[in-house]
Motif scaffolding. Sequence first.
Motif, PDB file in Angstrom:
ATOM      1  N   TYR A 162      28.457  59.856  68.592  1.00 44.88           N
ATOM      2  CA  TYR A 162      27.537  59.734  67.693  1.00 44.88           C
ATOM      3  C   TYR A 162      27.815  59.834  66.121  1.00 44.88           C
ATOM      4  O   TYR A 162      28.443  60.955  66.065  1.00 44.88           O
ATOM      5  CB  TYR A 162      26.004  60.323  68.183  1.00 44.88           C
ATOM      6  CG  TYR A 162      24.881  59.772  67.343  1.00 44.88           C
ATOM      7  CD1 TYR A 162      24.217  58.723  67.651  1.00 44.88           C
ATOM      8  CD2 TYR A 162      24.355  60.535  66.174  1.00 44.88           C
ATOM      9  CE1 TYR A 162      23.040  58.206  67.136  1.00 44.88           C
ATOM     10  CE2 TYR A 162      23.198  60.103  65.521  1.00 44.88           C
ATOM     11  CZ  TYR A 162      22.601  59.077  66.066  1.00 44.88           C
ATOM     12  OH  TYR A 162      21.529  58.269  65.577  1.00 44.88           O
ATOM     13  N   ALA A 163      27.680  58.981  65.441  1.00 43.26           N
ATOM     14  CA  ALA A 163      28.121  59.198  64.058  1.00 43.26           C
ATOM     15  C   ALA A 163      26.917  59.657  63.391  1.00 43.26           C
ATOM     16  O   ALA A 163      25.776  59.091  63.196  1.00 43.26           O
ATOM     17  CB  ALA A 163      28.375  57.817  63.375  1.00 43.26           C
ATOM     18  N   VAL A 164      27.240  60.933  62.572  1.00 49.48           N
ATOM     19  CA  VAL A 164      26.206  61.661  62.087  1.00 49.48           C
ATOM     20  C   VAL A 164      26.288  61.426  60.722  1.00 49.48           C
ATOM     21  O   VAL A 164      25.330  61.540  59.677  1.00 49.48           O
ATOM     22  CB  VAL A 164      26.052  63.093  62.223  1.00 49.48           C
ATOM     23  CG1 VAL A 164      25.945  63.383  63.566  1.00 49.48           C
ATOM     24  CG2 VAL A 164      27.594  63.693  61.931  1.00 49.48           C
ATOM     25  N   SER A 165      27.554  60.922  60.007  1.00 53.39           N
ATOM     26  CA  SER A 165      27.776  60.357  58.741  1.00 53.39           C
ATOM     27  C   SER A 165      29.011  59.347  58.823  1.00 53.39           C
ATOM     28  O   SER A 165      29.436  59.152  59.800  1.00 53.39           O
ATOM     29  CB  SER A 165      27.956  61.546  58.006  1.00 53.39           C
ATOM     30  OG  SER A 165      29.341  62.113  58.136  1.00 53.39           O
ATOM     31  N   ARG A 166      29.315  58.662  57.916  1.00 57.23           N
ATOM     32  CA  ARG A 166      30.400  57.945  57.792  1.00 57.23           C
ATOM     33  C   ARG A 166      31.639  58.266  57.912  1.00 57.23           C
ATOM     34  O   ARG A 166      32.752  58.003  58.298  1.00 57.23           O
ATOM     35  CB  ARG A 166      30.461  57.361  56.423  1.00 57.23           C
ATOM     36  CG  ARG A 166      29.271  56.517  55.990  1.00 57.23           C
ATOM     37  CD  ARG A 166      29.582  55.784  54.666  1.00 57.23           C
ATOM     38  NE  ARG A 166      28.454  54.728  54.445  1.00 57.23           N
ATOM     39  CZ  ARG A 166      28.417  53.870  53.169  1.00 57.23           C
ATOM     40  NH1 ARG A 166      29.706  54.082  52.273  1.00 57.23           N
ATOM     41  NH2 ARG A 166      27.424  53.146  52.908  1.00 57.23           N
TER      42      ARG A 166
END
Length: 242
Positions: free
Chosen positions: A142-146
Amino acid sequence: MSKLKLLLPVLFFFVYFESFSQRDDVGNYEYDREYFFGVNKNTNGGLIGGIVFKAGTRIDDSQFSFWGIELSNVKNPKEARYTTVLGNSYIFGKSNYLYAIRPHYGREIILFKKAPNQGVQVSALAAAGPTIGIIAPYYIEYAVSRVQTVKEQYNSEIHQSRSNILGSGGLFEGIGKSEIAIGATLKAALMFEFGVFRSSATGLEVGYMLEGYNKEIPLIPTAENNQIFQSAYFTFFYGFRK
């Protein structure tokens, strides 16, 4: 003349059937034990539902007792696979795997025998046994930021953005955090055995299985989850005898 043409195939069939039924080697078995390995497909599994091993012992000319063990991945009917922007796949909403280990014992009754080197044998069988359910977390990336991603168990309250899911974790990732569920399995089936050699056989088992656990299995927390599963299945077997 036309009636005679219709009658000849029928007479030929009965003559052939009568001569076959009187063969001395029909139902003659020169083995007391058999061992089968199989691949399972069922309505609660994926492309391959599981793998099976079965060992049988002759009781008499028409009965076998057998024990076996089956390893299977049980799925929720609501599971749907999606593809991410990176081309990876994942199951949205899935929080846990269920791996079922099913040792069982049963009886097999031969309904229609075959000659050792030809034909098809049909048997009816039933089996029961305990089930050990391993509830393993389903991980996603899962991408929590870029610039930052994490791999963790899917949580519907945290991982709400489908576009941030980049893929799923490994098949056995998080297996060390598994929980155990205890249950039991009942199944009934028909076994169709093919083969031209006395020492080996190929078969297809088609049947119904009922499985229950001591608690509800949360495969998809936002969907209906069960502690009792039922499925239709078929298993391709290959084995040998001695």
